[in-house]
Design a protein around this motif. Sequence first.
Motif, PDB file in Angstrom:
ATOM      1  N   ILE A 124       1.590  -0.634 -37.661  1.00 43.84           N
ATOM      2  CA  ILE A 124       0.334  -1.649 -36.540  1.00 43.84           C
ATOM      3  C   ILE A 124      -0.577  -1.474 -37.121  1.00 43.84           C
ATOM      4  CG2 ILE A 124       2.219  -3.286 -34.986  1.00 43.84           C
ATOM      5  CD1 ILE A 124       2.287  -0.564 -33.052  1.00 43.84           C
ATOM      6  N   PRO A 125      -1.527  -1.035 -37.853  1.00 45.90           N
ATOM      7  CA  PRO A 125      -2.709  -0.519 -37.966  1.00 45.90           C
ATOM      8  C   PRO A 125      -4.540  -0.762 -36.484  1.00 45.90           C
ATOM      9  CG  PRO A 125      -2.660  -1.620 -40.192  1.00 45.90           C
ATOM     10  CD  PRO A 125      -1.545  -2.562 -38.921  1.00 45.90           C
ATOM     11  N   ASP A 126      -3.993   0.351 -35.942  1.00 44.98           N
ATOM     12  CA  ASP A 126      -5.765   0.539 -35.129  1.00 44.98           C
ATOM     13  C   ASP A 126      -5.406  -0.506 -34.092  1.00 44.98           C
ATOM     14  OD1 ASP A 126      -7.072   1.920 -36.739  1.00 44.98           O
ATOM     15  OD2 ASP A 126      -7.692   0.454 -37.407  1.00 44.98           O
ATOM     16  N   SER A 127      -4.054  -0.975 -33.946  1.00 45.40           N
ATOM     17  CA  SER A 127      -3.985  -1.705 -32.510  1.00 45.40           C
ATOM     18  C   SER A 127      -3.553  -0.742 -31.081  1.00 45.40           C
ATOM     19  CB  SER A 127      -2.307  -2.743 -32.330  1.00 45.40           C
ATOM     20  OG  SER A 127      -2.579  -2.834 -34.437  1.00 45.40           O
ATOM     21  N   ALA A 128      -2.765   0.303 -31.228  1.00 49.68           N
ATOM     22  CA  ALA A 128      -1.647   0.542 -30.238  1.00 49.68           C
ATOM     23  C   ALA A 128      -2.829   0.998 -29.107  1.00 49.68           C
ATOM     24  CB  ALA A 128      -0.812   1.703 -30.786  1.00 49.68           C
ATOM     25  N   GLY A 129      -2.920   1.520 -27.996  1.00 46.31           N
ATOM     26  CA  GLY A 129      -3.895   2.416 -27.327  1.00 46.31           C
ATOM     27  C   GLY A 129      -3.609   3.027 -26.594  1.00 46.31           C
ATOM     28  N   ILE A 130      -4.193   4.415 -25.572  1.00 44.80           N
ATOM     29  CA  ILE A 130      -3.451   5.625 -25.388  1.00 44.80           C
ATOM     30  C   ILE A 130      -3.496   5.358 -23.626  1.00 44.80           C
ATOM     31  CG2 ILE A 130      -3.273   8.242 -24.664  1.00 44.80           C
ATOM     32  CD1 ILE A 130      -4.616   9.026 -27.558  1.00 44.80           C
ATOM     33  N   LYS A 131      -2.823   5.102 -22.558  1.00 43.30           N
ATOM     34  CA  LYS A 131      -3.229   5.120 -21.255  1.00 43.30           C
ATOM     35  C   LYS A 131      -2.759   6.288 -20.948  1.00 43.30           C
ATOM     36  CE  LYS A 131      -0.065   3.706 -18.515  1.00 43.30           C
ATOM     37  NZ  LYS A 131       0.728   4.155 -16.625  1.00 43.30           N
ATOM     38  N   TRP A 132      -4.017   6.850 -20.114  1.00 44.15           N
ATOM     39  CA  TRP A 132      -4.158   7.898 -19.712  1.00 44.15           C
ATOM     40  C   TRP A 132      -2.545   8.326 -18.962  1.00 44.15           C
ATOM     41  CZ3 TRP A 132      -3.458  10.588 -14.928  1.00 44.15           C
ATOM     42  CH2 TRP A 132      -3.937  11.896 -14.824  1.00 44.15           C
ATOM     43  N   VAL A 133      -1.987   9.390 -19.336  1.00 40.67           N
ATOM     44  CA  VAL A 133      -2.489  10.261 -20.113  1.00 40.67           C
ATOM     45  C   VAL A 133      -1.985  10.029 -21.173  1.00 40.67           C
ATOM     46  CG1 VAL A 133      -0.295  12.082 -19.169  1.00 40.67           C
ATOM     47  CG2 VAL A 133      -1.987  13.098 -20.473  1.00 40.67           C
ATOM     48  N   ASN A 134      -0.324  10.331 -21.172  1.00 42.93           N
ATOM     49  CA  ASN A 134      -0.106   9.671 -22.960  1.00 42.93           C
ATOM     50  C   ASN A 134       1.010   8.740 -22.966  1.00 42.93           C
ATOM     51  OD1 ASN A 134       2.188  10.367 -21.494  1.00 42.93           O
ATOM     52  ND2 ASN A 134       2.952  12.612 -22.265  1.00 42.93           N
ATOM     53  N   ASP A 135       1.031   7.396 -22.126  1.00 43.61           N
ATOM     54  CA  ASP A 135       1.932   6.097 -23.252  1.00 43.61           C
ATOM     55  C   ASP A 135       0.937   5.671 -23.558  1.00 43.61           C
ATOM     56  OD1 ASP A 135       3.891   6.127 -20.765  1.00 43.61           O
ATOM     57  OD2 ASP A 135       2.700   5.284 -19.440  1.00 43.61           O
ATOM     58  N   ILE A 136       1.566   4.864 -25.048  1.00 43.65           N
ATOM     59  CA  ILE A 136       1.100   4.010 -25.726  1.00 43.65           C
ATOM     60  C   ILE A 136       1.342   2.241 -25.695  1.00 43.65           C
ATOM     61  CG2 ILE A 136       0.674   4.180 -28.209  1.00 43.65           C
ATOM     62  CD1 ILE A 136       0.896   6.995 -27.323  1.00 43.65           C
ATOM     63  N   MET A 137       0.259   1.713 -25.298  1.00 39.30           N
ATOM     64  CA  MET A 137       0.311   0.673 -24.929  1.00 39.30           C
ATOM     65  C   MET A 137       0.287  -0.147 -26.367  1.00 39.30           C
ATOM     66  SD  MET A 137       0.862   1.184 -22.031  1.00 39.30           S
ATOM     67  CE  MET A 137       0.457  -0.445 -21.071  1.00 39.30           C
ATOM     68  N   LEU A 138       0.071  -1.454 -26.213  1.00 42.29           N
ATOM     69  CA  LEU A 138      -0.069  -2.554 -26.748  1.00 42.29           C
ATOM     70  C   LEU A 138       0.038  -3.226 -25.632  1.00 42.29           C
ATOM     71  CD1 LEU A 138      -0.769  -2.839 -29.671  1.00 42.29           C
ATOM     72  CD2 LEU A 138       1.403  -3.331 -31.199  1.00 42.29           C
ATOM     73  N   ASN A 139      -1.313  -4.553 -26.020  1.00 42.65           N
ATOM     74  CA  ASN A 139      -1.563  -5.840 -25.854  1.00 42.65           C
ATOM     75  C   ASN A 139      -0.662  -5.939 -23.949  1.00 42.65           C
ATOM     76  OD1 ASN A 139      -2.173  -7.136 -27.659  1.00 42.65           O
ATOM     77  ND2 ASN A 139      -0.354  -7.627 -28.733  1.00 42.65           N
ATOM     78  N   GLY A 140      -1.373  -4.604 -22.873  1.00 48.11           N
ATOM     79  CA  GLY A 140      -0.884  -4.788 -21.679  1.00 48.11           C
ATOM     80  C   GLY A 140       0.283  -4.578 -21.903  1.00 48.11           C
ATOM     81  N   ARG A 141       1.770  -4.146 -23.046  1.00 54.57           N
ATOM     82  CA  ARG A 141       2.984  -3.474 -22.981  1.00 54.57           C
ATOM     83  C   ARG A 141       3.013  -2.577 -22.951  1.00 54.57           C
ATOM     84  NH1 ARG A 141       3.052  -9.840 -23.097  1.00 54.57           N
ATOM     85  NH2 ARG A 141       4.611 -10.165 -21.237  1.00 54.57           N
ATOM     86  N   LYS A 142       4.063  -1.488 -22.899  1.00 59.02           N
ATOM     87  CA  LYS A 142       3.896   0.242 -23.660  1.00 59.02           C
ATOM     88  C   LYS A 142       4.652  -0.911 -24.590  1.00 59.02           C
ATOM     89  CE  LYS A 142       5.990   3.889 -21.120  1.00 59.02           C
ATOM     90  NZ  LYS A 142       5.989   5.201 -19.926  1.00 59.02           N
ATOM     91  N   LEU A 143       5.151   0.395 -25.384  1.00 60.99           N
ATOM     92  CA  LEU A 143       5.057   0.805 -26.708  1.00 60.99           C
ATOM     93  C   LEU A 143       6.175   1.629 -27.282  1.00 60.99           C
ATOM     94  CD1 LEU A 143       5.415  -1.336 -29.752  1.00 60.99           C
ATOM     95  CD2 LEU A 143       3.673  -0.096 -30.089  1.00 60.99           C
TER      96      LEU A 143
END
Length: 249
Positions: free
Chosen positions: A90-109
């Motif tokens: 899923i190119p460039d979509s996932a973000g890091i919620k401090w400290v290390n949860d990976i999120m996508l569109n406001g939900r945890k991935l």
Amino acid sequence: MSGLILLDSVDSTNTYLKKLAYEDAPGGTAVAAAIQTAGRGRSSGNSFISEPGGLYYSYLLRTSPLSPAEASTLTAKTAVAVVRALDEFIPDSAGIKWVNDIMLNGRKLCGILTEAGHAENGLIPFAVIGIGINVNQSSFPDEISGKATSIFLETGKKTDIRLVADAVTAHLDYLAKHLADDSAAYFEEYQARCISIGKNVLAIRNNTEELCFATGISSNYGLAVTFSDGRKEILTSGEARIRGACGYI
Ligand code: BTN
């Protein structure tokens, strides 16, 4: 890399791999299971829902022994390694919620639980990096529905879980090799992918909750925040929830 052990079911891949680590398994050993019966997490009473469709995976990182300060950055660097792996799906979509949860569109991935081996002479001999990625789930149990998403729910496509495991392994092999010499690149990428910065966050520490504004990441991967009374602090433990699809998550 020393190969991936594939299991149909296990209590926790972290528990399984930690046992192997104490039996001198080599660095790079990885375990993946189709389900976990007692998956462990960092919050929600420390359990991690591990139903079919997800990747439940642990990796043994065994570099030269790490100081506690070096080990404390491992968890954030792992988040960078995981978003790099997820970029392949899923190119460039996932973000890091401090400290290390990976999120996508406001939900945890994806959630990450790093556990250190017992220190010897003040140094940490190995770390077991546990990663749970929602890959092909089409729904989640009530407790987390609204808070969780999967690659399938975001892309509409089923993904070969083994390919996700292989991508994660490749990026963790790279991390293990470059832990000492690539710190600046990991730090820059962490800042670029961290979605907590510039947001109002709910800081949760020692059972107290306080709203504050996240301004940046400190050199040791703490979260720099400003409270409403003007107080500035660097958070180094606890959680900082951001407003997601269903309240603060
Ligand atoms: C969290 O977000 O709370 C961290 C969750 C980490 C879950 C993974 S799944 C594979 C590994 N084995 C476990 O028991 N936990 C980690």
